[in-house]
Design an enzyme around this catalytic site. Sequence first.
Site, PDB file in Angstrom:
ATOM      1  N   SER A   9       0.856  -1.186   0.000  1.00  0.00           N
ATOM      2  CA  SER A   9       0.000   0.000   0.000  1.00  0.00           C
ATOM      3  C   SER A   9       0.889   1.231   0.000  1.00  0.00           C
ATOM      4  CB  SER A   9      -0.883   0.012   1.244  1.00  0.00           C
ATOM      5  OG  SER A   9      -1.319   1.335   1.466  1.00  0.00           O
ATOM      6  N   HIS A  34      -1.027  -1.271  -4.453  1.00  0.00           N
ATOM      7  CA  HIS A  34      -2.303  -0.964  -3.784  1.00  0.00           C
ATOM      8  C   HIS A  34      -2.377   0.542  -3.576  1.00  0.00           C
ATOM      9  CE1 HIS A  34      -5.866  -1.948  -1.410  1.00  0.00           C
ATOM     10  NE2 HIS A  34      -5.456  -1.047  -0.534  1.00  0.00           N
ATOM     11  N   ASP A  36      -4.544   3.620  -2.232  1.00  0.00           N
ATOM     12  CA  ASP A  36      -5.620   3.976  -1.296  1.00  0.00           C
ATOM     13  C   ASP A  36      -6.127   5.391  -1.535  1.00  0.00           C
ATOM     14  OD1 ASP A  36      -5.927   1.670   0.465  1.00  0.00           O
ATOM     15  OD2 ASP A  36      -3.862   2.073   1.057  1.00  0.00           O
ATOM     16  N   MET A  38      -8.711   8.249  -0.362  1.00  0.00           N
ATOM     17  CA  MET A  38      -9.541   8.666   0.785  1.00  0.00           C
ATOM     18  C   MET A  38     -10.003  10.102   0.583  1.00  0.00           C
ATOM     19  SD  MET A  38      -7.317   7.080   3.898  1.00  0.00           S
ATOM     20  CE  MET A  38      -6.613   5.433   3.808  1.00  0.00           C
ATOM     21  N   HIS A  68      -8.195   1.215  -4.386  1.00  0.00           N
ATOM     22  CA  HIS A  68      -9.127   0.972  -3.277  1.00  0.00           C
ATOM     23  C   HIS A  68      -9.797   2.304  -2.951  1.00  0.00           C
ATOM     24  CE1 HIS A  68      -9.486  -0.036   1.333  1.00  0.00           C
ATOM     25  NE2 HIS A  68     -10.654   0.156   0.762  1.00  0.00           N
ATOM     26  N   MET A  70     -12.005   4.680  -0.987  1.00  0.00           N
ATOM     27  CA  MET A  70     -12.667   4.935   0.302  1.00  0.00           C
ATOM     28  C   MET A  70     -13.273   6.329   0.173  1.00  0.00           C
ATOM     29  SD  MET A  70      -9.665   3.309   2.648  1.00  0.00           S
ATOM     30  CE  MET A  70      -8.512   3.398   1.290  1.00  0.00           C
ATOM     31  N   MET A 139     -11.452  -5.837   4.875  1.00  0.00           N
ATOM     32  CA  MET A 139     -10.661  -4.956   5.735  1.00  0.00           C
ATOM     33  C   MET A 139     -10.412  -5.659   7.067  1.00  0.00           C
ATOM     34  SD  MET A 139     -10.178  -2.325   3.873  1.00  0.00           S
ATOM     35  CE  MET A 139      -9.188  -1.481   5.118  1.00  0.00           C
ATOM     36  N   ASP A 177      -6.631  -6.490   3.821  1.00  0.00           N
ATOM     37  CA  ASP A 177      -6.014  -5.162   3.916  1.00  0.00           C
ATOM     38  C   ASP A 177      -6.058  -4.663   5.355  1.00  0.00           C
ATOM     39  OD1 ASP A 177      -5.125  -2.574   3.507  1.00  0.00           O
ATOM     40  OD2 ASP A 177      -6.771  -1.988   2.178  1.00  0.00           O
TER      41      ASP A 177
HETATM   42  C1  DX5 Z   1      -6.387   1.525   5.345  1.00  0.00           C
HETATM   43  C2  DX5 Z   1      -5.831   1.236   3.961  1.00  0.00           C
HETATM   44  C3  DX5 Z   1      -4.727   0.268   3.940  1.00  0.00           C
HETATM   45  C4  DX5 Z   1      -3.497   0.684   4.709  1.00  0.00           C
HETATM   46  C5  DX5 Z   1      -2.801  -0.540   5.164  1.00  0.00           C
HETATM   47  O1  DX5 Z   1      -7.570   2.216   5.233  1.00  0.00           O
HETATM   48  O2  DX5 Z   1      -6.872   0.710   3.133  1.00  0.00           O
HETATM   49  O3  DX5 Z   1      -4.405  -0.130   2.609  1.00  0.00           O
HETATM   50  O4  DX5 Z   1      -2.613   1.466   3.961  1.00  0.00           O
HETATM   51  O5  DX5 Z   1      -1.727  -0.179   5.962  1.00  0.00           O
HETATM   52  P1  DX5 Z   1      -1.067  -1.187   6.995  1.00  0.00           P
HETATM   53  O6  DX5 Z   1      -0.565  -2.372   6.186  1.00  0.00           O
HETATM   54  O7  DX5 Z   1       0.020  -0.391   7.606  1.00  0.00           O
HETATM   55  O8  DX5 Z   1      -2.141  -1.621   7.957  1.00  0.00           O
HETATM   56 ZN    ZN Z   2      -6.389  -0.217   1.142  1.00  0.00          ZN
END
Ligand code: DX5
Ligand code: ZN
Length: 230
Positions: A9, A34, A36, A38, A68, A70, A139, A177
Amino acid sequence: MKENLIAPSILSADFARLGEEVDNVLASGADIVHFDVMDNHYVPNLTIGPLVCEALRKHGVTAPIDVHLMIKPVDRIVPDFAAAGASYITFHPEASEHVDRTLQLIRSEGCKPGLVFNPATSLSVLQHVMNKVDMILLMSVNPGFSGQSFLPSALDKLREARKLIDQSGRDIRLEIDGGVKADNIGEIRAAGADTFVAGSAIFGAAREDDPNHYDTVISAMRAALAESPS
Ligand code: DX5
Ligand code: ZN
């Protein structure tokens, strides 16, 4: 079981050197990126969008990019991510008013659609859209931040999702994840996952003699995967 894929990620990467970080992690043996996204609305954090995805493609990244989302709403931004070079696009069912429509939209834009389930979200919606997903992402932390601890309740949920995938007979990736590390990845695989997101565990563990190499941690993860019972 499908081939195990390791998906760093980039939330935990050094954003000032993002292209280089992604190159280094892929050269160190990672399989997919990956990504992310947000929005400070669906989750309490704000990260990166299609421009950054496109910049990674322009930089020369050819590995699959696993976006991903969010964010809420979802649909408006899907074509932008498709045009920016996303491979997978996954979203949370709570964030779309019309889950089936969003899945169709992602596929019609040429990407592989998937659904993401928060720790307290039931898998029941899958019953109606199993034929439309290429990825199920569970998750194992509440979404929004890297560096949280793995919630063990995700293991039973993985077993449940694995059963649904096997019963469907479809080619669907089962991704996990949150809080994945070399010392728990084996039991996570044994519970049914085949795609492993890891942020802080990978980017926080550059090789001691070379901060641009992540091969020690990725090899440790591969070794743990190889040893885990089928
Ligand atoms: C959290 C993200 C993850 C996050 C994982 O909302 O979707 O992808 O970056 O990070 P670690 O592996 O540090 O838990
Ligand atoms: Zn993620």
